[in-house]
Design an enzyme around this catalytic site. Structure first.
Site, short mmCIF file in Angstrom:
data_model
loop_
_atom_site.label_atom_id
_atom_site.label_comp_id
_atom_site.label_asym_id
_atom_site.label_seq_id
_atom_site.Cartn_x
_atom_site.Cartn_y
_atom_site.Cartn_z
N GLU A 177 -6.62 -7.96 -0.56
CA GLU A 177 -6.99 -7.93 0.86
C GLU A 177 -8.44 -7.50 1.01
O GLU A 177 -8.93 -6.66 0.25
CB GLU A 177 -6.17 -6.89 1.63
N GLU A 232 0.81 -1.22 0.00
CA GLU A 232 0.00 0.00 0.00
C GLU A 232 0.85 1.27 0.00
O GLU A 232 0.76 2.10 0.92
CB GLU A 232 -0.98 0.01 1.17
N CYS A 264 13.86 15.27 -1.35
CA CYS A 264 12.72 15.43 -2.25
C CYS A 264 12.78 16.79 -2.94
O CYS A 264 12.47 16.91 -4.13
CB CYS A 264 11.41 15.26 -1.48
C1 GLA Z 1 -4.12 -2.57 4.81
C2 GLA Z 1 -2.72 -3.16 4.87
C3 GLA Z 1 -2.60 -4.33 5.80
C4 GLA Z 1 -3.42 -4.12 7.02
C5 GLA Z 1 -4.85 -3.88 6.64
C6 GLA Z 1 -5.78 -3.74 7.81
O1 GLA Z 1 -4.84 -2.97 3.74
O2 GLA Z 1 -2.20 -3.49 3.63
O3 GLA Z 1 -1.24 -4.49 6.11
O4 GLA Z 1 -2.93 -3.02 7.72
O5 GLA Z 1 -4.92 -2.68 5.92
O6 GLA Z 1 -7.07 -3.42 7.39
ZN ZN Z 2 11.86 13.01 1.12
#
Ligand code: GLA
Ligand code: ZN
Length: 676
Positions: free
Chosen positions: A312, A151, A161
C-alpha cells in the site's frame, strides 16, 4: 516472492472495496482499471461482517461475484482474509473477543484491529474463515497471494491475555525461581510465589501513561516480556490463519502487510512465518527523501534481501496525517520507483476507489469522488501503469548486494526505550537512521540485519545503541572482526542481556573487549548544556548522552572539549585481530557523521555504486548477469549521475557510456541496465 510463476511484470494496483458500492459501479471500475493499466487488486480486506452473520451462517455470494469479476477482467488477486476487524454481532455475542486497553478498560465494539489476540473465540473464528476462503477460492489461477488480516498491531490487557501471559512465562522460565532472578524481583518486594500472582504490566500495575504514551515502567523485565509475549500472541493468530490457508493452497504465498519500523511487532520473528514480506509505505509530509529508503531497507532485511511487495501507498493524500499534503506532480511515480529501487516487485496502493463514508473518505484513490478518469491523480497513475507494462519483467527478482550492514533489533528497541533514565531523548530508530543517512547520500548499499543474521558478507557492521546485547552477538561480532571486519557501535550499548539485567563489570558489557574500552559513567546533557568534542580539527556537539570512558587497548580519536570530562576520549578505535572496532561515545550533528563515516568508508574500501549529488539516489539490483541501476532525482531541478559501466535506460532507450555524466530531470527516474 509473490507467486512468481504467475507474474511477469511489476504488479500494479491495490486495495479495492467493491463491497462498498452497488454492482453497477463495478463495471465502470473495470473500464477505469483497464485505462490505468491496473493488473492486481487486493480484495476482501474488511468484509467479515457480510461473510459471516452468525456462528454458522455464511454468505459468500457477493465475494463469489467479485472474484469472477476480477477473473473475467484479467486481474490478478491478492485475497485478504478479512480478519482485521470482527463483526458487531460477534462482539455482542462473545464480549471476550474485545480488547482491554492499558487502563484496564474493556473496549466496546468499534474501529478495527479490535480483537483480543488471546481470545480462543477470535482465534477459532478467524482461522475458520481463512480456511473457508482458501477452500472456496484457492483454485483461481489469478490468485497471486493471500493477505492475512491487515496491519496487525496493538496491545490487549484482558483476562485472556493475563492467563496466556502466565502460561507463556512458565514455558519461558520453567520455574518461578528463574523468573524472579530474570526480573530481579528482589527489588521493591516483588518476589512471586505463585504464577497466578503475576499480572499484566499496564497502568493498573507497573506502567504509567500520559496522553496515550508510555511514560515509564517500574519493572522493565516484566514490560519487556509483555511486549515479546504480545508480539508472539498476535503472530500466533496470523500463524493459525496461515496454517489454515496452507492446508488448502500450499503453493500460493501468504503474507500480511507490515508497517516498516512499527514498534509493537517484532517483524524479524514474524518474517519466519511469512512467505514474502509486504508492507505499507506512508511517509509523512515532512519525511526526508532517504526515510522511505530506510524503511524499505528494514523491510527487505527481514527476509535476507528477498524482493518484497509494496502492498500500500497513497496515490495522493493520506487523510490521517496532520496535514494532508498532496503528493506533488511526479512524486507518486518517484516514490513508487524508490520502492522498486530498494527491492519491491510490486507497486500497490490504498485505494482503487475512494469511499464515501467514515474516516477514510478523504484518503486519496485512483478513482476519486468525481468518479472518472479526468483527474490529475488518475492521469499520473495511468501513465505509470503504462510505463510498467513496457518495463515488463526486466527488473523482477533483482537483489541488492551490500558490504555495509546496520543492525536493528526489536528487543533492543523496546528495552532501550523502556529504560528509566538516563535521558528522555533515547530514540533508537532515530539513532539508527542517523547512521543510515550518510550511506544513502553516497549511494552505498546498506543491509539492515538482525542480531541473528550472519555477518560474513559484510566489511562494515554498525550496531548503534545496542543497549540490550543478546546472547551470542558479542562473540559473533568479535570473531568476525578478528577475521577482518570493522565493527562500529555507540553510546548506550551493551548495558543489558536478554532479560534486561545489567551486565556487570563496566559498560558496554559484553562488547568491552572487542571495543577495547570501558565506560565508567554517562552524562545526559540538559537543554542548557553545550558539550562539544574535537575531531579531525573541528568541533562538534555532543548530544543526548556523553560517556566518560577509559581506553583498554583502543586508541582515542577525539576528545571532549569542555565539562569536567574535557580531554576524555569520545571516539575510539581498537585494532582487533585483522579487523577493528570503533566506539562513538555520544550523538552528534549530521556534519560529524558525514566526516566520520566518509573516513571510515575510505579506510575500509567501501565506495558508492554511482557518483551523484546527494539528492540523486542510485541503487543497484542484480540478477545473474543483469545489472539494473535505479536513479532517482529527489530534487525539482535537473541533475546528473555517473555510473562506472555503460548502460541503457530501460524507460527511454537512451544509451550512456561508462563514467559519462548522465542527465536526469527534476523528480525523474531512470532505470539503467548495464550493456556490454
Ligand atoms: C493502512 C490500512 C488501510 C488504510 C490505509 C489508509 O495502511 O492498511 O486499510 O486504512 O492505511 O492510509
Ligand atoms: Zn486480551
Amino acid at each position: 516472492m509473490i507467486a512468481s510463476d504467475r507474474i511477469n511484470k511489476i504488479l500494479y494496483g491495490g486495495d479495492y472495496n467493491p463491497e462498498q458500492w452497488p454492482e453497477e459501479v463495478w463495471q465502470e471500475d473495470m473500464r477505469l482499471f483497464h485505462l490505468a493499466h491496473i493488473d492486481v487488486v487486493t480484495l476482501n480486506v474488511f468484509s467479515w461482517a457480510s461473510l459471516q452473520t452468525d456462528d454458522d451462517v455464511w454468505d459468500f455470494s457477493r465475494l463469489d461475484r467479485i472474484m469472477e469479476l476480477a477473473h473475467d477482467n484479467g486481474l490478478k488477486v491478492c485475497l485478504a482474509t478479512s480478519t482485521g476487524a470482527h463483526p458487531a454481532w460477534m462482539a455482542k455475542k462473545y464480549p471476550e473477543i474485545l480488547r482491554t486497553d492499558e487502563h484496564g478498560i474493556r473496549r466496546k465494539f468499534g474501529s478495527r484491529h479490535n480483537s483480543c489476540p488471546n481470545s480462543p473465540i477470535y482465534r477459532k473464528f478467524s482461522a475458520r474463515l481463512a480456511g473457508k476462503l482458501a477452500r472456496r477460492y484457492g483454485h483461481y489461477d489469478n490468485l497471486v497471494a493471500w493477505h492475512v488480516s491487515n496491519e496487525y498491531g496493538g496491545f490487549c490487557y484482558c483476562e485472556n491475555c493475563e492467563r496466556a501471559f502466565r502460561v507463556w512465562l512458565q514455558q519461558k522460565y520453567g520455574t518461578l525461581e528463574a523468573l524472579n532472578r530474570a526480573w530481579n524481583t528482589a527489588f521493591w518486594s516483588h518476589t512471586f510465589y505463585d504464577w497466578d500472582e503475576i499480572v499484566v504490566p499496564d497502568q493498573r500495575s507497573e506502567e504509567f501513561y500520559f496522553e496515550g504514551r508510555l511514560l515509564r515502567s517500574n519493572f522493565q523485565g516484566i514490560s519487556l516480556d509483555y511486549r515479546r509475549f504480545m508480539s508472539e500472541s498476535i503472530q500466533e493468530c496470523y500463524r493459525l490463519e496461515y496454517d489454515a490457508i496452507k492446508k488448502e493452497t500450499p503453493d500460493i504465498p501468504v503474507t500480511t502487510n507490515l508497517m516498516g519500523t512499527y514498534k509493537v511487532l517484532d517483524y524479524q520473528k514474524w518474517a519466519k512465518d511469512m512467505d514474502f514480506i509486504s508492507w505499507d509505505n506512508y511517509p509523512r509530509y515532512d519525511a526526508k527523501d532517504w526515510e522511505p529508503a530506510f524503511q524499505h531497507d528494514v523491510m527487505r532485511g527481514l527476509k535476507q534481501g528477498m524482493p518484497f511487495a509494496l502492498m500500500e501507498q497513497t496515490p495522493s493524500v493520506s487523510n490521517w496525517h496532520p496535514y494532508c499534503a498532496l503528493k506533488r506532480p511526479g512524486m507518486m511515480r518517484l516514490i513508487s520507483y524508490q520502492a522498486a529501487a530498494h527491492g519491491a516487485d510490486t507497486i500497490m496502493f490504498f485505494q482503487m476507489r475512494q469511499s464515501i463514508g467514515a474516516c477514510e473518505k478523504l484518503h486519496g484513490a485512483l478513482i476519486g469522488h468525481r468518479g472518472n478518469e479526468h483527474t490529475r491523480v488518475f492521469r499520473e497513475m495511468a501513465k505509470l501503469g503504462e510505463e510498467l507494462e513496457t518495463l515488463g519483467s526486466q527488473t523482477l527478482g533483482g537483489r541488492i548486494h551490500a558490504r555495509v550492514a546496520l543492525v536493528f533489533d526489536w528487543d533492543n528497541w523496546w528495552a532501550a526505550e523502556l529504560s528509566a533514565g538516563p535521558t528522555i531523548l533515547i530514540d533508537y530508530v532515530k539513532e539508527v537512521k542517523t547512521w543510515y543517512r550518510r550511506f544513502w547520500e553516497k549511494n552505498i548499499p546498506v543491509d539492515i540485519i538482525s542480531v541473528q543474521d550472519p555477518l560474513d558478507a559484510y566489511q562494515v557492521v554498525l550496531a548503534p545503541m545496542l543497549y540490550l546485547c543478546k546472547d551470542g552477538f558479542a562473540e559473533k561480532a568479535s570473531a568476525w572482526a578478528k577475521a577482518g571486519g570493522c565493527f562500529v557501535t555507540s553510546y548506550f550499548s551493551g548495558y543489558t542481556e536478554e532479560h534486561e539485567r545489567i551486565v556487570t563489570g563496566g559498560y558496554p558489557g559484553r562488547l568491552k573487549e572487542l571495543l577495547g574500552i570501558w565506560v565508567e559513567e554517562c552524562d545526559a546533557p540538559t537543554p542548557q548544556s553545550h558539550v562539544t568534542f574535537r575531531y579531525d580539527g573541528t568541533s562538534y556537539p555532543a548530544e543526548i548522552l556523553c560517556d566518560l570512558l577509559w581506553t583498554e587497548g583502543a586508541v582515542p580519536l577525539a576528545e571532549y572539549e569542555n565539562e569536567f570530562y574535557a580531554g576524555m576520549p569520545v571516539i575510539t578505535k581498537n585494532t582487533y585481530g585483522r579487523g577493528c572496532a570503533y566506539y562513538i561515545a555520544t550523538h552528534s550533528s549530521d556534519a560529524f557523521y558525514d566526516t566520520f563515516l566518509d573516513r571510515l568508508c575510505a579506510e575500509q574500501g567501501i565506495t558508492g555504486i554511482a557518483e551523484s549529488p546527494e539528492h540523486v539516489e542510485v541503487t543497484l539490483r542484480s540478477k545473474g548477469a543483469v545489472q539494473n541501476y535505479f536513479a532517482l532525482n529527489h530534487d525539482s531541478n535537473s541533475s546528473w549521475l555517473r555510473i562506472p559501466v555503460s548502460v541503457r535506460d530501460l524507460l527511454t532507450g537512451e544509451c550512456f557510456s561508462a563514467d559519462a555524466p548522465i542527465p536526469i530531470e527534476g523528480k525523474d527516474v531512470r532505470i539503467l541496465q548495464e550493456t556490454n
